[in-house]
Design a protein around this motif. Structure first.
Motif, PDB file in Angstrom:
ATOM      1  N   GLU A   3       0.829  -1.204   0.000  1.00 19.94           N
ATOM      2  CA  GLU A   3       0.000   0.000   0.000  1.00 19.94           C
ATOM      3  C   GLU A   3       0.867   1.259   0.000  1.00 19.94           C
ATOM      4  N   TYR A   4       0.506   2.194  -0.871  1.00 16.56           N
ATOM      5  CA  TYR A   4       1.131   3.509  -0.943  1.00 16.56           C
ATOM      6  C   TYR A   4       0.045   4.563  -0.768  1.00 16.56           C
ATOM      7  N   GLN A   5       0.429   5.721  -0.267  1.00 15.15           N
ATOM      8  CA  GLN A   5      -0.484   6.855  -0.161  1.00 15.15           C
ATOM      9  C   GLN A   5       0.112   8.028  -0.924  1.00 15.15           C
ATOM     10  N   LYS A  94      -6.117   2.301 -17.114  1.00 10.63           N
ATOM     11  CA  LYS A  94      -7.524   2.516 -17.455  1.00 10.63           C
ATOM     12  C   LYS A  94      -8.385   2.582 -16.206  1.00 10.63           C
ATOM     13  N   SER A  95      -9.577   3.138 -16.408  1.00  8.84           N
ATOM     14  CA  SER A  95     -10.513   3.218 -15.285  1.00  8.84           C
ATOM     15  C   SER A  95     -11.199   1.871 -15.111  1.00  8.84           C
ATOM     16  N   ARG A  96     -11.707   1.655 -13.917  1.00 12.54           N
ATOM     17  CA  ARG A  96     -12.451   0.427 -13.652  1.00 12.54           C
ATOM     18  C   ARG A  96     -13.523   0.702 -12.614  1.00 12.54           C
ATOM     19  N   GLU A 108       1.103  -5.938 -20.735  1.00 11.28           N
ATOM     20  CA  GLU A 108       0.559  -6.266 -22.056  1.00 11.28           C
ATOM     21  C   GLU A 108      -0.282  -7.546 -22.044  1.00 11.28           C
ATOM     22  N   LYS A 109      -0.129  -8.374 -21.019  1.00 15.73           N
ATOM     23  CA  LYS A 109      -0.917  -9.608 -20.893  1.00 15.73           C
ATOM     24  C   LYS A 109      -2.210  -9.388 -20.115  1.00 15.73           C
ATOM     25  N   GLY A 110      -2.392  -8.173 -19.566  1.00 11.21           N
ATOM     26  CA  GLY A 110      -3.589  -7.879 -18.784  1.00 11.21           C
ATOM     27  C   GLY A 110      -3.429  -8.133 -17.302  1.00 11.21           C
ATOM     28  N   THR A 111      -2.228  -8.457 -16.857  1.00  7.72           N
ATOM     29  CA  THR A 111      -1.972  -8.682 -15.435  1.00  7.72           C
ATOM     30  C   THR A 111      -2.022  -7.351 -14.695  1.00  7.72           C
ATOM     31  N   GLU A 112      -2.837  -7.285 -13.651  1.00  8.72           N
ATOM     32  CA  GLU A 112      -2.966  -6.041 -12.868  1.00  8.72           C
ATOM     33  C   GLU A 112      -1.729  -5.831 -12.012  1.00  8.72           C
ATOM     34  N   LEU A 113      -1.128  -4.647 -12.181  1.00  9.68           N
ATOM     35  CA  LEU A 113       0.094  -4.313 -11.450  1.00  9.68           C
ATOM     36  C   LEU A 113      -0.165  -3.312 -10.325  1.00  9.68           C
ATOM     37  N   LEU A 114      -1.015  -2.315 -10.617  1.00  9.92           N
ATOM     38  CA  LEU A 114      -1.346  -1.262  -9.647  1.00  9.92           C
ATOM     39  C   LEU A 114      -2.840  -0.988  -9.684  1.00  9.92           C
ATOM     40  N   ALA A 115      -3.388  -0.656  -8.535  1.00  7.64           N
ATOM     41  CA  ALA A 115      -4.756  -0.139  -8.443  1.00  7.64           C
ATOM     42  C   ALA A 115      -4.658   1.224  -7.769  1.00  7.64           C
ATOM     43  N   VAL A 116      -5.286   2.219  -8.378  1.00 10.14           N
ATOM     44  CA  VAL A 116      -5.210   3.595  -7.887  1.00 10.14           C
ATOM     45  C   VAL A 116      -6.621   4.063  -7.573  1.00 10.14           C
ATOM     46  N   LYS A 117      -6.855   4.420  -6.323  1.00 16.01           N
ATOM     47  CA  LYS A 117      -8.186   4.847  -5.873  1.00 16.01           C
ATOM     48  C   LYS A 117      -8.124   6.299  -5.409  1.00 16.01           C
ATOM     49  N   PRO A 118      -8.763   7.228  -6.151  1.00 11.38           N
ATOM     50  CA  PRO A 118      -8.752   8.634  -5.728  1.00 11.38           C
ATOM     51  C   PRO A 118      -9.791   8.899  -4.635  1.00 11.38           C
ATOM     52  N   HIS A 119      -9.483   9.851  -3.777  1.00 13.17           N
ATOM     53  CA  HIS A 119     -10.408  10.323  -2.735  1.00 13.17           C
ATOM     54  C   HIS A 119     -10.392  11.840  -2.770  1.00 13.17           C
ATOM     55  N   LEU A 120     -11.546  12.428  -3.056  1.00 11.30           N
ATOM     56  CA  LEU A 120     -11.633  13.888  -3.083  1.00 11.30           C
ATOM     57  C   LEU A 120     -11.733  14.412  -1.660  1.00 11.30           C
ATOM     58  N   LYS A 121     -10.841  15.332  -1.320  1.00 10.40           N
ATOM     59  CA  LYS A 121     -10.881  16.009  -0.023  1.00 10.40           C
ATOM     60  C   LYS A 121     -11.652  17.314  -0.230  1.00 10.40           C
ATOM     61  N   TRP A 122     -12.926  17.287   0.103  1.00 11.88           N
ATOM     62  CA  TRP A 122     -13.807  18.425  -0.160  1.00 11.88           C
ATOM     63  C   TRP A 122     -13.344  19.695   0.529  1.00 11.88           C
ATOM     64  N   ASN A 123     -12.829  19.575   1.746  1.00 14.87           N
ATOM     65  CA  ASN A 123     -12.410  20.771   2.477  1.00 14.87           C
ATOM     66  C   ASN A 123     -11.223  21.467   1.819  1.00 14.87           C
ATOM     67  N   LEU A 124     -10.393  20.698   1.102  1.00 14.09           N
ATOM     68  CA  LEU A 124      -9.228  21.271   0.431  1.00 14.09           C
ATOM     69  C   LEU A 124      -9.413  21.358  -1.082  1.00 14.09           C
ATOM     70  N   MET A 125     -10.468  20.702  -1.602  1.00 20.01           N
ATOM     71  CA  MET A 125     -10.757  20.635  -3.036  1.00 20.01           C
ATOM     72  C   MET A 125      -9.573  20.079  -3.825  1.00 20.01           C
ATOM     73  N   ASN A 126      -8.989  18.998  -3.298  1.00 17.06           N
ATOM     74  CA  ASN A 126      -7.969  18.283  -4.042  1.00 17.06           C
ATOM     75  C   ASN A 126      -8.071  16.790  -3.749  1.00 17.06           C
ATOM     76  N   TYR A 127      -7.326  16.008  -4.494  1.00 19.54           N
ATOM     77  CA  TYR A 127      -7.384  14.563  -4.380  1.00 19.54           C
ATOM     78  C   TYR A 127      -6.223  14.005  -3.576  1.00 19.54           C
ATOM     79  N   GLU A 128      -6.518  12.897  -2.930  1.00 22.70           N
ATOM     80  CA  GLU A 128      -5.505  12.029  -2.361  1.00 22.70           C
ATOM     81  C   GLU A 128      -5.760  10.663  -2.975  1.00 22.70           C
ATOM     82  N   TYR A 129      -4.749   9.832  -3.009  1.00 21.96           N
ATOM     83  CA  TYR A 129      -4.875   8.537  -3.653  1.00 21.96           C
ATOM     84  C   TYR A 129      -4.355   7.431  -2.751  1.00 21.96           C
ATOM     85  N   GLN A 130      -5.043   6.306  -2.806  1.00 23.60           N
ATOM     86  CA  GLN A 130      -4.542   5.078  -2.201  1.00 23.60           C
ATOM     87  C   GLN A 130      -4.112   4.199  -3.370  1.00 23.60           C
TER      88      GLN A 130
END
Length: 167
Positions: A3-5, A94-96, A108-130
């Motif tokens: 996990e990365y932030q 790509k999105s999922r 190229e074989k379709g193996t998932e390497l990373l999953a990126v999940k955005p989270h909008l921080k409404w109070n700051l109006m910017n994104y953070e990602y897991q």
């Protein structure tokens, strides 16, 4: 799985960490530009900049050497080519999900390497990602560059989709 932030202090810069240890930074020169800088924890630096008249292909360079290039195709996927150690490899970002609320990086074989999940921080109006990396991704020799580039892909994807909706 590892996990990365990615947290944004402001809308122009992101810091990527793992277990509160800095991996690197992604800094934009201007919110409306695709130009950015990646700086890894070891102080190595890379430039991201559009190429060509229309700027539809974006390159990541170390000085004048192109290490990675990407562009969005008509299916809404980002096609990525890397040239690390003189070896070309292809990836797709790509999105999922039902609401297309997250992203994945596959080989190229379709193996998932990373999953990126955005989270909008409404109070700051910017994104953070897991970001969740597969065991395969963790073996890559240039994983930090690809990890921070994937953060740029997510920002690029969201800005392109926002522009398309606004048209």
């Amino acid at each position: 799985m590892t996990e990365y932030q990615a947290k944004s202090a402001n809308y122009l810069s992101f810091e990527v960490t793992k277990d509160d240890k800095l991996i690197g930074k992604l800094t934009y020169k201007n919110w409306f530009k695709l130009n950015a800088l990646i700086e890894l924890a070891d102080n190595s630096g890379y430039q991201i900049e559009p190429k060509g008249f229309w700027g539809t292909t974006i390159e990541l360079k170390e000085r004048e050497k192109t290490l990675l290039k990407f562009k969005m195709n008509w299916n809404g996927e980002i096609i990525v080519q890397t040239f690390f150690s003189g070896i070309e490899k292809d990836y797709i970002f790509k999105s999922r999900g039902i609401f297309r609320d997250s992203f994945i990086l596959t080989d190229e074989k379709g193996t998932e390497l990373l999953a990126v999940k955005p989270h909008l921080k409404w109070n700051l109006m910017n994104y953070e990602y897991q970001i969740t990396a597969s065991e395969i991704f963790e073996t890559f020799s240039h994983k930090e560059i690809l990890l921070l580039s994937s953060l740029h892909f997510a920002n690029y994807y969201m800005s392109m989709m926002t522009a398309a909706v606004g048209v």
